[in-house]
Every structure is written in structure tokens, then in C-alpha cells.
Write a protein that holds these residues in place. Structure first.
Motif, PDB file in Angstrom:
ATOM      1  N   MET A 151       6.500 -12.046  -3.090  1.00 55.31           N
ATOM      2  CA  MET A 151       6.958 -11.077  -2.099  1.00 55.31           C
ATOM      3  C   MET A 151       7.109  -9.695  -2.712  1.00 55.31           C
ATOM      4  N   ARG A 152       7.582  -9.616  -3.938  1.00 60.05           N
ATOM      5  CA  ARG A 152       7.690  -8.310  -4.605  1.00 60.05           C
ATOM      6  C   ARG A 152       6.304  -7.690  -4.769  1.00 60.05           C
ATOM      7  N   GLN A 153       5.313  -8.525  -5.051  1.00 57.81           N
ATOM      8  CA  GLN A 153       3.958  -7.998  -5.182  1.00 57.81           C
ATOM      9  C   GLN A 153       3.440  -7.502  -3.837  1.00 57.81           C
ATOM     10  N   ARG A 154       3.808  -8.185  -2.758  1.00 54.63           N
ATOM     11  CA  ARG A 154       3.437  -7.710  -1.422  1.00 54.63           C
ATOM     12  C   ARG A 154       4.094  -6.361  -1.133  1.00 54.63           C
ATOM     13  N   LEU A 155       5.343  -6.212  -1.558  1.00 46.46           N
ATOM     14  CA  LEU A 155       6.023  -4.932  -1.368  1.00 46.46           C
ATOM     15  C   LEU A 155       5.326  -3.838  -2.171  1.00 46.46           C
ATOM     16  N   ALA A 156       4.900  -4.167  -3.391  1.00 45.62           N
ATOM     17  CA  ALA A 156       4.175  -3.187  -4.202  1.00 45.62           C
ATOM     18  C   ALA A 156       2.876  -2.768  -3.524  1.00 45.62           C
ATOM     19  N   LEU A 157       2.199  -3.717  -2.881  1.00 37.88           N
ATOM     20  CA  LEU A 157       0.973  -3.380  -2.159  1.00 37.88           C
ATOM     21  C   LEU A 157       1.292  -2.472  -0.975  1.00 37.88           C
TER      22      LEU A 157
END
Length: 290
Positions: free
Chosen positions: A132-138
Motif C-alpha cells: 500500500m505504501r508503494q501504491r501511495l508512492a505511485l
């Protein structure tokens, strides 16, 4: 979209990246592949103007680092190490970055929905899983709708399920016509997301090929270990020899040398000859740069 000519980075007397050149057209996708220490992240950081370099880099026709601010407005960046305030709400974090990038006020909510985080908007960032953090970064990288995404090892810290989900999001960006420049050490990731791949080792380009040919180029041969009943080994050796395969006996069956992409062929030969096998394993031949 991005053009790199003779990109070289030195730390004191040590050259960590030497003579990298490529062009990535609008709508194209290029991967820098290599093991840790190959020079991938150094190349990305230099292109972004975060490291001093020799050579020439232009992004959307703008020279780095002299026109860096304007050039960076044309791209979104997902770094290898994510930096968020963990006690901030997800939606507040995205609005914070939206203000920095002067993105439209309605865009953060729309992006949270696009990356699958709308139901987590009220959570603190620290409560998010790695995926989810990676999705936020995207979502942060997509603020302002940049035509180019630069991603440094975007799935390195994700588990299998989260990696598959994030890969799908990136594939959607590629299908929508956004240019992608990514670094990776995963062959399957490069094959799905890139048109062209440049293999780096020791800070230098060692290979350039279409992404779908990377595995064959890196591992031209493999060895199949096929376990057979003792009474079937001789017949299997004869069938494999007739099929043009290089086969040798081992303790519990045969070892067969095969080209990458043709691993199923010896098994098909044995099946047609009605010679049963009860186990198999694959020995990958490691790639070493010239």
C-alpha cells in the motif's frame, strides 16, 4: 522524452558509472537491469540531477541539471526508499505533495481511487502495508499527470502478491501511453514492463536487447535434472539422443542441457515415447558479464 549521452559518474577517483547512452521516446518503456551495485540507482539519481555527472541528459527537451526544475515537472519519480510522515493520514499526505507540485485540488482523491487506496484514505501512513505504501508512492508520482515515470526498483521490497498487484498498476500506466524508465533485477518484471533493456554490470553497459529476449540472452542454457525409474534410464537416454539433446546419466535419472525457451522439449520427447518420469528440477546457468 529522455535522452542520455555518455553519462558518467565519479566519486573521487572511482568511476561508478561510465558512458551510458540511450534515448527513450514518448510512450516508450526502457529498463536498466543489473544486480546490486551495477550502477542502476546511480544512473537514475544522476538523471534526476541529484548527483554531479559528466555527459548530457535531457528530459522533455530540457537539459539537466541547468533546467532541472522544469524538467522534473515532466516526470514522476518512485524511489527505492520511500519517505513519508508515518503519523500523517494517507489523504493528507497526498494533498501535501499535491500542494508542492501545484496539482489540481481534485486530483489527490481521484488518484487514491486509481491506485486502490480510497478505502484507506483516513488511515495513518504508518499503518499501511509495504504494498500500500508503494501504491501511495505511485499516486504521488502521478500528481500533475506527468508524461514520464521513473521507478527505481519499484517492487524490491514487496511480497509476491503485492508485487503482482503493483506490476498491474504499472502495466496500466504503460498501456495508457505513459513513458516508463525503471530499474530492476527481476527478469520477469523487465519482460512485462519494458520494450528495451540495458544490462549494467560494474557501472558499464554489457548488453542491450528487446526485453522479451532478456532471459535467453542472460541464460542461454539450462540443465534439466529428470528423475526416472532405474529401468527407464537407458531408454530415456536413447530417446533424448535421437532428439538431438545432450544428455548424461546421474544418480537417479538424466541431466539434459537445453536452450532457454526449449525446456519442455525433452519432456515432450519422453512423454511421446511413453517413458515416465517422476520428478524434475532446473539448474540455471549463471550469467557473467564479459
Amino acid at each position: 522524452m529522455i535522452a542520455v549521452q555518455d553519462l558518467t559518474v565519479r566519486f573521487g577517483k572511482t568511476t561508478v558509472l561510465e558512458g551510458l547512452s540511450f534515448e527513450l521516446p514518448a510512450g516508450g518503456s526502457l529498463a536498466l537491469w543489473g544486480e546490486n551495485g551495477a550502477g542502476k540507482t546511480t544512473a537514475i539519481r544522476a538523471m534526476l540531477g541529484l548527483l554531479p555527472f559528466e555527459g548530457r541528459v535531457t528530459i522533455a527537451g530540457l537539459a539537466m541539471p541547468g533546467q532541472g526544475r522544469a524538467a522534473r515537472a515532466a516526470l514522476g519519480y518512485v524511489p527505492q526508499q520511500l519517505a513519508f510522515y508515518d503519523d500523517m493520514r494517507v489523504d493528507a499526505a497526498l494533498r501535501y505533495f499535491a500542494a508542492l507540485r501545484r496539482a489540481p485540488k481534485a486530483q489527490p482523491a481521484a488518484l487514491l481511487a486509481r491506485v486502490g487506496l480510497a478505502d484507506h484514505a483516513a488511515k495513518p501512513v504508518g499503518a499501511l502495508s509495504g504494498g500500500m505504501r508503494q501504491r501511495l508512492a505511485l499516486a504521488v508520482a502521478l500528481l500533475g499527470d506527468p508524461p514520464l515515470l521513473i521507478l527505481d526498483e519499484p517492487t524490491a521490497s514487496l511480497d509476491t502478491e503485492a508485487r503482482a498487484d503493483f506490476m498491474q498498476l504499472l502495466a496500466e500506466q504503460r498501456a495508457a501511453g505513459r513513458s516508463l524508465l525503471l530499474t530492476s533485477h527481476r527478469v520477469e518484471e523487465v519482460g512485462r514492463l519494458a520494450d528495451t533493456v540495458i544490462v549494467l554490470a560494474g557501472g558499464r553497459e554489457r548488453l542491450r536487447c528487446p526485453a522479451e529476449r532478456l532471459e535467453r540472452a542472460l541464460r542461454p542454457e539450462s540443465v534439466l535434472r529428470i528423475a526416472l525409474a532405474p529401468e527407464g534410464i537407458e531408454a530415456a537416454m536413447a530417446v533424448l539422443a535421437d532428439g538431438g539433446f545432450e544428455a548424461r546419466r546421474n544418480g537417479h535419472g538424466v541431466r539434459v542441457r537445453v536452450a532457454t525457451g526449449e525446456r519442455a522439449a525433452p519432456l515432450a520427447s519422453l512423454t511421446r515415447a511413453e517413458i515416465p518420469f517422476h520428478d524434475l528440477s532446473l539448474e540455471e546457468q549463471p550469467w557473467t558479464p564479459e
